[in-house]
Design a protein around this motif. Sequence first.
Motif, PDB file in Angstrom:
ATOM      1  N   ARG A 211       0.717  -1.203  -0.088  1.00 61.79           N
ATOM      2  CA  ARG A 211      -0.088  -0.075  -0.016  1.00 61.79           C
ATOM      3  C   ARG A 211       0.793   1.348  -0.157  1.00 61.79           C
ATOM      4  N   LYS A 212       1.887   1.176   0.882  1.00 62.52           N
ATOM      5  CA  LYS A 212       2.946   2.117   0.942  1.00 62.52           C
ATOM      6  C   LYS A 212       3.566   2.673  -0.332  1.00 62.52           C
ATOM      7  N   LEU A 213       3.839   1.524  -1.190  1.00 59.81           N
ATOM      8  CA  LEU A 213       4.649   1.516  -2.262  1.00 59.81           C
ATOM      9  C   LEU A 213       3.706   2.064  -3.486  1.00 59.81           C
ATOM     10  N   TRP A 214       2.536   1.756  -3.609  1.00 57.10           N
ATOM     11  CA  TRP A 214       1.433   2.107  -4.614  1.00 57.10           C
ATOM     12  C   TRP A 214       1.346   3.752  -4.300  1.00 57.10           C
ATOM     13  N   GLN A 215       1.085   4.051  -3.147  1.00 59.02           N
ATOM     14  CA  GLN A 215       0.941   5.263  -2.887  1.00 59.02           C
ATOM     15  C   GLN A 215       1.913   6.242  -3.413  1.00 59.02           C
TER      16      GLN A 215
ATOM     17  N   THR B  54       7.550  -2.986   7.744  1.00 62.53           N
ATOM     18  CA  THR B  54       6.903  -2.377   6.617  1.00 62.53           C
ATOM     19  C   THR B  54       7.783  -1.552   5.725  1.00 62.53           C
ATOM     20  N   ASP B  55       8.571  -0.679   6.860  1.00 62.46           N
ATOM     21  CA  ASP B  55       9.374   0.302   5.966  1.00 62.46           C
ATOM     22  C   ASP B  55      10.803  -0.426   5.704  1.00 62.46           C
ATOM     23  N   GLY B  56      11.179  -1.398   5.886  1.00 59.49           N
ATOM     24  CA  GLY B  56      12.484  -2.051   5.546  1.00 59.49           C
ATOM     25  C   GLY B  56      11.937  -2.796   4.199  1.00 59.49           C
TER      26      GLY B  56
ATOM     27  N   ALA C 219      12.393  -3.099  -1.488  1.00 57.21           N
ATOM     28  CA  ALA C 219      11.407  -3.570  -2.663  1.00 57.21           C
ATOM     29  C   ALA C 219      11.763  -2.303  -3.551  1.00 57.21           C
ATOM     30  N   TRP C 220      11.712  -1.147  -3.301  1.00 60.42           N
ATOM     31  CA  TRP C 220      12.127   0.025  -4.223  1.00 60.42           C
ATOM     32  C   TRP C 220      13.496  -0.308  -4.956  1.00 60.42           C
TER      33      TRP C 220
ATOM     34  N   SER D 194       2.665  -0.517  15.707  1.00 59.12           N
ATOM     35  CA  SER D 194       3.750  -1.354  16.455  1.00 59.12           C
ATOM     36  C   SER D 194       5.140  -1.241  15.786  1.00 59.12           C
ATOM     37  N   GLY D 195       5.769  -1.119  16.600  1.00 60.66           N
ATOM     38  CA  GLY D 195       7.260  -0.903  16.327  1.00 60.66           C
ATOM     39  C   GLY D 195       8.017  -1.774  15.318  1.00 60.66           C
ATOM     40  N   GLY D 196       7.460  -3.196  15.784  1.00 61.05           N
ATOM     41  CA  GLY D 196       8.225  -4.458  14.600  1.00 61.05           C
ATOM     42  C   GLY D 196       7.503  -4.317  13.530  1.00 61.05           C
ATOM     43  N   VAL D 197       6.487  -4.173  13.442  1.00 59.54           N
ATOM     44  CA  VAL D 197       5.790  -4.213  12.125  1.00 59.54           C
ATOM     45  C   VAL D 197       5.979  -3.030  11.161  1.00 59.54           C
ATOM     46  N   GLU D 198       5.689  -2.008  11.773  1.00 55.73           N
ATOM     47  CA  GLU D 198       6.140  -0.762  11.068  1.00 55.73           C
ATOM     48  C   GLU D 198       7.841  -0.865  10.717  1.00 55.73           C
TER      49      GLU D 198
END
Length: 480
Positions: free
Chosen positions: A276-280, A381-383, A388-389, A374-378
């Motif tokens: 979702r973040k990548l598509w945004q 997600t960012d990693g 992926a980029w 959530s620190g771990g999931v966030e």
Amino acid sequence: MNGAKLLKQTEFGAFDRAAWQALAEKSLAGAAFDKALVSRTDDGMAVQPLYDRARDASLLPRVKPEARWMITQRIDDVDPSRANAQALEDVAQGATGLSLIFEGAPNAFGYGLPATPEALARVLDGIALDSTHLRIDAHPMSRACVDWLVALLTARKVDPDKLSLSFGIDPAAVFGGTGRLRMSVEALLASLPQSLAHFFGLGVPGVLLEADGRAFHNAGATEAQELGIMLAGAVSHLRMFEEARQPLIYATPHIGFALCVDQDQLLSMAKIRAMRKLWQRAQEACSIAPTPGLIHAETSWRMMTRLDPETNILRTTIACFAAAAGGADSIAILPHSIAHGLPDSFARRVARNTQLVMADESHVDFVADPAAGSGGVEALTDGLCEHAWAEFQAIEADGGLLRSLAGNRLQARIREARESRAKAYRDGERSIIGTTLYPLKSERPISTLDAERRPPSQEGVAFCEALGPLRTDETIEVRA
């Protein structure tokens, strides 16, 4: 005592990370902290044992957070009449969506409906199309299937405004999953914009083009590779809309995503959120006001085992939970016996009821994006977004997704990840419950439907095969 006062009195103070780590290292009795408590994903991301709360996180819910996800059942029987009976039973027993898998699809796993308009009409006989989400898996006849379905909908006089459709057209998924295209890359890129303009002329609602990462996941791609491939696919779809002279702002609702979720719950949740973040970010780069894309999640084929197949129920349950909590818009569970053959009614019922229990009894959809903050999931997600980029940029440097596949460059990167993972299984660094860990002394018989399995176009790195020869070369090798 009012709630605010009680909360203030019971609030935990800030913790001292250095003090905690000192105590943790003391309990390790000399073992290195990084080796004992820090693990790494296939993309090399460190997973720490403790994280701070992510206080600046934003919500990344499904497209319709007020509604539950679409409980989707795979329809992949080679017999259209038997498939129709399965579809009718699934819908009657609570499924809200059907995923039609045709022969030759990258995710057909040797089975699939005959790719004919007659088979399509037969399998949907009696199905209320105005209240059932319908998706068609990517396959070589996807574009023709649009015409078949439009003709069927017209004949049945279905109100277009009540339809929920996803046509799953993705040439890259077909190319990567089967090693073949019906025409050259150049001819395909030249013809697709015209086809797209034709589809718009038909007024087809829903998702037309899909960025499908499942074939690449099942061939061995890492999470970030799968996401990078999907982003590259979505960007190539945007280019086709542009060449078809369709405003990009109107194009994005017609682009969807399909990915795999597996037994790594937190990483699977993060993967959906990262998409979702990548598509945004991609839409922002195109100067488009970001809109969320429909994400279909299917449980991983490569994690399914032939040995002790009942443990697949546990794996798919974890994967389904991750997809629901991660914000997938529709979810399909592979029945636990699929590695043995075409699943029977019992295996299909278990797959369907797993989702129904989560939705109707556990209410997993009650909170929109429960992992936000959530620190771990966030951090995951960012990693994943970062890695992926980088994969997306590598694909773009190859000339785009189709040309990267045609040049065998993407395959080389996937093969390296696959072999590294397989080596970890062979060396005992990873284990598989029921296969390498706690194997049964004798296997119980498994019931499957009578159906001939065609030579699989792709097998993925099935857990049960992880210690032996890998049979995925057909998937990631482009044949002449």
